[in-house]
Write an enzyme that holds these catalytic residues in place. Structure first.
Site, PDB file in Angstrom:
ATOM      1  N   TRP A 165      91.660 105.811  64.555  1.00  0.00           N
ATOM      2  CA  TRP A 165      92.032 105.668  63.167  1.00  0.00           C
ATOM      3  C   TRP A 165      91.156 104.659  62.441  1.00  0.00           C
ATOM      4  CZ3 TRP A 165      97.408 104.480  65.398  1.00  0.00           C
ATOM      5  CH2 TRP A 165      98.103 105.658  65.696  1.00  0.00           C
ATOM      6  N   VAL A 198      92.424 100.970  62.418  1.00  0.00           N
ATOM      7  CA  VAL A 198      92.552 100.302  63.716  1.00  0.00           C
ATOM      8  C   VAL A 198      91.241 100.404  64.500  1.00  0.00           C
ATOM      9  CG1 VAL A 198      93.841 100.220  65.894  1.00  0.00           C
ATOM     10  CG2 VAL A 198      95.030 100.797  63.761  1.00  0.00           C
ATOM     11  N   CYS A 199      90.959 101.594  65.009  1.00  0.00           N
ATOM     12  CA  CYS A 199      89.816 101.776  65.902  1.00  0.00           C
ATOM     13  C   CYS A 199      88.480 101.538  65.217  1.00  0.00           C
ATOM     14  CB  CYS A 199      89.847 103.178  66.495  1.00  0.00           C
ATOM     15  SG  CYS A 199      91.376 103.552  67.378  1.00  0.00           S
ATOM     16  N   VAL A 200      88.437 101.704  63.888  1.00  0.00           N
ATOM     17  CA  VAL A 200      87.226 101.420  63.128  1.00  0.00           C
ATOM     18  C   VAL A 200      87.250  99.997  62.590  1.00  0.00           C
ATOM     19  CG1 VAL A 200      85.909 102.015  61.056  1.00  0.00           C
ATOM     20  CG2 VAL A 200      86.814 103.833  62.516  1.00  0.00           C
TER      21      VAL A 200
END
Length: 267
Positions: free
Chosen positions: A165, A168-170
């Site tokens: 996401w 979050v992950c980015v």
């Protein structure tokens, strides 16, 4: 069938009429800018950019592409962008990096769990040089030692990040890497999130933290830089793949040119 040179002229004519916009990026130190001045593909430009002008644009020779958690399970939660668009943009972004010899590092969080495996299309387009990092449960890839070591091993300081996401992950590794001295560019339309609100808030947070948001087309245009180059047809094919409507315009123009050539030959 048109030659590569002819196709390059075709794309040049279409691009001139379409007036493509290239979003400037502002980063890199003076030393990096001088290095970019020496490295960028400038042969096809009628004016050699100044150090300041090069400094204003993305430098593919200092870049690493980081693809984070483009997993099929996570795709089922994406609601801020059509998943088909997300997948297409991610594939084209990968092809841009491959064509420009930009190192690619990709990773997944728990690929055997509910987040699912990486999207199949990546395996079809990733170069053999791309490096996969299997994380040990870390949510942020920047908390994984192997991942950071792989980035450091490239010797490059501009990170082009896309993933799922976005919030979050980015956002997490983008903010962490920027805090440690990296220039960070986030490709928003090759990333996805659980809602538009989540994506919008993440975008505001990252911009406030000094991160530059772009689209896949921005990365394509700033890597490409000019139609006056021998591989113009290859770049034109990427534009057509990224924007199907543009592909239709090129096809229409090409057919018209072919028809005109046949007509001239008959006379």
């Amino acid at each position: 069938m048109q030659s590569i040179k002819q196709l390059g002229k075709t794309f040049l004519a279409i691009a001139t009429g379409a007036a493509m916009l290239i979003q400037p990026l502002a980063f890199t130190t003076s030393a990096q800018a001088q290095e970019a001045n020496n490295q960028l593909h400038l042969e096809g430009l009628t004016r050699e950019p100044t150090e300041e002008a090069n400094n204003a644009l993305f430098d593919p020779n200092d870049a690493v592409l980081l693809l984070l958690d483009h997993q099929t399970g996570l795709f089922q939660t994406v609601n801020d962008i059509p998943v088909d668009d997300l997948r297409r943009n991610t594939v084209v972004l990968t092809k841009i990096a491959k064509q420009a010899d930009i190192p690619i590092i990709y990773t997944a969080s728990e690929p055997d769990g509910p987040n699912g495996p990486l999207m199949k299309e990546l395996s079809d387009v990733l170069p053999s040089s791309a490096k996969f990092i299997r994380r040990q449960g870390e949510v942020s890839s920047w908390d994984n030692a192997d991942f950071v070591e792989a980035v450091e091993a490239t010797g490059r300081k501009t990170l082009v990040i896309a993933g799922v996401w976005t919030s979050v992950c980015v956002a997490f590794p983008a903010l962490q890497a920027h805090a440690e001295g990296y220039d960070v560019v986030v490709v928003m339309d090759a990333s996805g999130d659980v809602s538009k609100m989540a994506s919008d808030v993440a975008l505001e947070r990252m911009v406030a933290g000094g991160i530059v948001p772009v689209t896949t087309n921005t990365i394509l245009s700033e890597t490409h830089r000019t139609w006056n180059r021998p591989d113009a047809a290859d770049w034109g094919a990427l534009y057509a793949e990224l924007v199907p409507e543009y592909g239709s315009a090129v096809e229409s123009y090409t057919r018209a040119q072919e028809a005109a050539s046949k007509s001239d030959a008959k006379e």
